[in-house]
Design a protein around this motif. Structure first.
Motif, PDB file in Angstrom:
ATOM      1  N   VAL A 112      21.293 -14.759 -14.998  1.00 40.54           N
ATOM      2  CA  VAL A 112      22.274 -13.835 -15.585  1.00 40.54           C
ATOM      3  C   VAL A 112      22.422 -12.544 -14.787  1.00 40.54           C
ATOM      4  CG1 VAL A 112      21.949 -14.743 -17.907  1.00 40.54           C
ATOM      5  CG2 VAL A 112      20.501 -12.857 -17.127  1.00 40.54           C
ATOM      6  N   ASP A 113      21.484 -12.258 -13.885  1.00 35.56           N
ATOM      7  CA  ASP A 113      21.552 -11.004 -13.125  1.00 35.56           C
ATOM      8  C   ASP A 113      20.776 -11.175 -11.830  1.00 35.56           C
ATOM      9  OD1 ASP A 113      20.421  -8.287 -12.260  1.00 35.56           O
ATOM     10  OD2 ASP A 113      21.853  -7.656 -13.784  1.00 35.56           O
ATOM     11  N   ILE A 114      21.349 -10.701 -10.718  1.00 30.92           N
ATOM     12  CA  ILE A 114      20.659 -10.714  -9.434  1.00 30.92           C
ATOM     13  C   ILE A 114      20.859  -9.352  -8.784  1.00 30.92           C
ATOM     14  CG2 ILE A 114      20.419 -11.814  -7.175  1.00 30.92           C
ATOM     15  CD1 ILE A 114      21.674 -14.334  -8.358  1.00 30.92           C
ATOM     16  N   ASN A 115      19.767  -8.633  -8.594  1.00 30.15           N
ATOM     17  CA  ASN A 115      19.823  -7.302  -7.969  1.00 30.15           C
ATOM     18  C   ASN A 115      20.832  -6.380  -8.665  1.00 30.15           C
ATOM     19  OD1 ASN A 115      17.885  -8.067  -6.153  1.00 30.15           O
ATOM     20  ND2 ASN A 115      19.304  -8.448  -4.467  1.00 30.15           N
ATOM     21  N   GLY A 116      20.925  -6.518  -9.983  1.00 28.84           N
ATOM     22  CA  GLY A 116      21.819  -5.665 -10.751  1.00 28.84           C
ATOM     23  C   GLY A 116      23.238  -6.172 -10.855  1.00 28.84           C
ATOM     24  N   ALA A 117      23.580  -7.234 -10.129  1.00 30.62           N
ATOM     25  CA  ALA A 117      24.925  -7.822 -10.218  1.00 30.62           C
ATOM     26  C   ALA A 117      24.956  -8.832 -11.360  1.00 30.62           C
ATOM     27  CB  ALA A 117      25.301  -8.499  -8.901  1.00 30.62           C
TER      28      ALA A 117
ATOM     29  N   SER B 213      15.986  -9.905  -6.812  1.00 32.83           N
ATOM     30  CA  SER B 213      15.407  -9.719  -8.139  1.00 32.83           C
ATOM     31  C   SER B 213      16.282 -10.494  -9.112  1.00 32.83           C
ATOM     32  CB  SER B 213      15.363  -8.231  -8.499  1.00 32.83           C
ATOM     33  OG  SER B 213      14.952  -8.045  -9.829  1.00 32.83           O
ATOM     34  N   VAL B 214      15.775 -11.603  -9.608  1.00 30.93           N
ATOM     35  CA  VAL B 214      16.578 -12.552 -10.374  1.00 30.93           C
ATOM     36  C   VAL B 214      16.150 -12.535 -11.834  1.00 30.93           C
ATOM     37  CG1 VAL B 214      17.361 -14.950 -10.562  1.00 30.93           C
ATOM     38  CG2 VAL B 214      16.747 -14.003  -8.313  1.00 30.93           C
ATOM     39  N   ARG B 215      17.080 -12.227 -12.717  1.00 32.78           N
ATOM     40  CA  ARG B 215      16.818 -12.253 -14.159  1.00 32.78           C
ATOM     41  C   ARG B 215      17.331 -13.573 -14.725  1.00 32.78           C
ATOM     42  NH1 ARG B 215      13.677  -9.852 -17.658  1.00 32.78           N
ATOM     43  NH2 ARG B 215      14.092  -7.862 -16.621  1.00 32.78           N
ATOM     44  N   LEU B 216      16.458 -14.303 -15.419  1.00 35.99           N
ATOM     45  CA  LEU B 216      16.821 -15.579 -16.023  1.00 35.99           C
ATOM     46  C   LEU B 216      16.596 -15.523 -17.527  1.00 35.99           C
ATOM     47  CD1 LEU B 216      15.056 -16.357 -13.149  1.00 35.99           C
ATOM     48  CD2 LEU B 216      16.214 -18.506 -13.646  1.00 35.99           C
ATOM     49  N   ARG B 217      17.324 -16.348 -18.234  1.00 36.46           N
ATOM     50  CA  ARG B 217      17.143 -16.498 -19.667  1.00 36.46           C
ATOM     51  C   ARG B 217      16.975 -17.976 -19.994  1.00 36.46           C
ATOM     52  NH1 ARG B 217      21.752 -12.291 -21.913  1.00 36.46           N
ATOM     53  NH2 ARG B 217      20.633 -10.379 -21.371  1.00 36.46           N
ATOM     54  N   ARG B 218      16.193 -18.217 -21.029  1.00 39.77           N
ATOM     55  CA  ARG B 218      15.920 -19.595 -21.440  1.00 39.77           C
ATOM     56  C   ARG B 218      16.156 -19.704 -22.942  1.00 39.77           C
ATOM     57  NH1 ARG B 218      10.259 -20.752 -19.850  1.00 39.77           N
ATOM     58  NH2 ARG B 218      11.259 -20.820 -17.809  1.00 39.77           N
ATOM     59  N   PRO B 219      17.065 -20.575 -23.379  1.00 35.14           N
ATOM     60  CA  PRO B 219      17.231 -20.770 -24.820  1.00 35.14           C
ATOM     61  C   PRO B 219      15.935 -21.268 -25.433  1.00 35.14           C
ATOM     62  CG  PRO B 219      19.056 -21.757 -23.600  1.00 35.14           C
ATOM     63  CD  PRO B 219      18.005 -21.386 -22.592  1.00 35.14           C
TER      64      PRO B 219
END
Length: 309
Positions: free
Chosen positions: A162-167, A185-191
């Protein structure tokens, strides 16, 4: 740690969360073990276990094997409560889920400065996120190996970037960041699986009329319309009055029921008010929060075992 920090703190856990913390999809205590690695715990589970035992619901010749519990609502508190009652050996654990899909969020650092392959396949048809379809090697496999086989921070198929380096906000922005040879910097989400740790799902609270007993009623995160919006909510008052369960609040501040100016919900008391009026034992959320804090301090200050993070 309380509230949103419970999930953010998972990014600090180098090894794994305890099984019950993973079942709840959140942690509320981080401690360093004797091996020097950080571990996430669910003190919410331990506090609820201790309180139920203190109330004598697990004593006697049969322990909790003849007890019946009902968990109203979802979220990490609902999942933790179900896991707790099942672990204590309750004969039946009924649950009415909330209507919100809860997501576990975590952060991954992948250094692509040398042009290394990321090592995952993604699909682009997930609105403003990228869905991980598979892990094939590269930096992703190296990250997973560094987390250990039991870690909840391993990148898995089905996770959403859902987000990479603030993008964020569009698939194009995310794909553009993946093409850069730089630290990511990779933001992930998991149901979180709505089925949770187990129990019997209840679609209509009319089923409460047939219960011979109800020993514990846990109030977790309610549907958006409040507890009284649940199908069969008219059975709350007669059930609480007849069976007099221990009522446990887990959410602070307590959920505020939407104010109805007319219709079937108009003038309905809260479930806590029903419990007090029926002389039920009521465990308020702040009591559990205090006990969770005490358990955290015990873990951090124990002369042997885990030390403070």
């Amino acid at each position: 740690l309380i509230g949103p920090l419970k999930q953010e703190a998972l990014s600090l856990v180098h090894r794994f969360a305890t099984p019950l913390a993973e079942a709840a999809g959140a942690i509320d205590c981080v401690a360093r073990g004797e091996d020097g690695l950080l571990v996430g715990h669910s003190m919410e589970h331990h506090a609820l276990c201790a309180r139920i035992r203190d109330l004598g619901l697990c004593s006697g010749p049969h322990g909790a094997s003849e007890r019946i519990g009902l968990v109203l609502g979802g979220g990490p508190s609902g999942r933790s409560a179900r896991a707790t009652l099942l672990e204590l050996g309750f004969a039946r654990v009924l649950h009415v889920p909330g209507d919100e899909e809860h997501l576990f969020s975590y952060l991954v650092m992948l250094d692509k400065s040398g042009g290394e392959k990321l090592g995952f396949d993604v699909s682009h048809d997930n609105r403003d996120s990228l869905r991980v379809e598979g892990v094939s090697g590269g930096l992703t496999a190296a990250w997973n190996d560094s987390q250990g086989p039991a870690s909840i921070l391993r990148i898995r198929p089905g996770d959403l970037i859902v987000d990479i380096n603030g993008a964020s906000g569009s698939v194009g922005a995310l794909v553009g960041q993946l093409g850069l040879d730089r630290p990511l910097s990779v933001r992930l989400r998991r149901p979180i699986d709505a089925s949770g740790p187990g129990g019997e799902a209840v679609a209509d609270l009319a089923a409460l009329a047939a219960l011979p007993a109800l020993d514990v009623l846990v109030l977790a995160e309610p549907p958006s319309g409040g507890y009284h919006s649940i199908t069969g909510a008219q059975w709350f008052q007669p059930t609480i009055s007849r069976l007099k369960p221990v009522v446990v609040e887990t959410i602070w501040p307590p959920p505020v029921e939407p104010v109805a100016t007319e219709g079937p919900h108009f003038g309905k008391p809260s479930l806590a008010e029903m419990a007090r009026a029926s002389d039920c034992v009521l465990v308020e959320a702040m009591e559990l929060f205090f006990e969770r804090a005490c358990l955290c301090l015990q873990l951090w200050t124990a002369p042997t075992g885990a030390a403070a993070a």
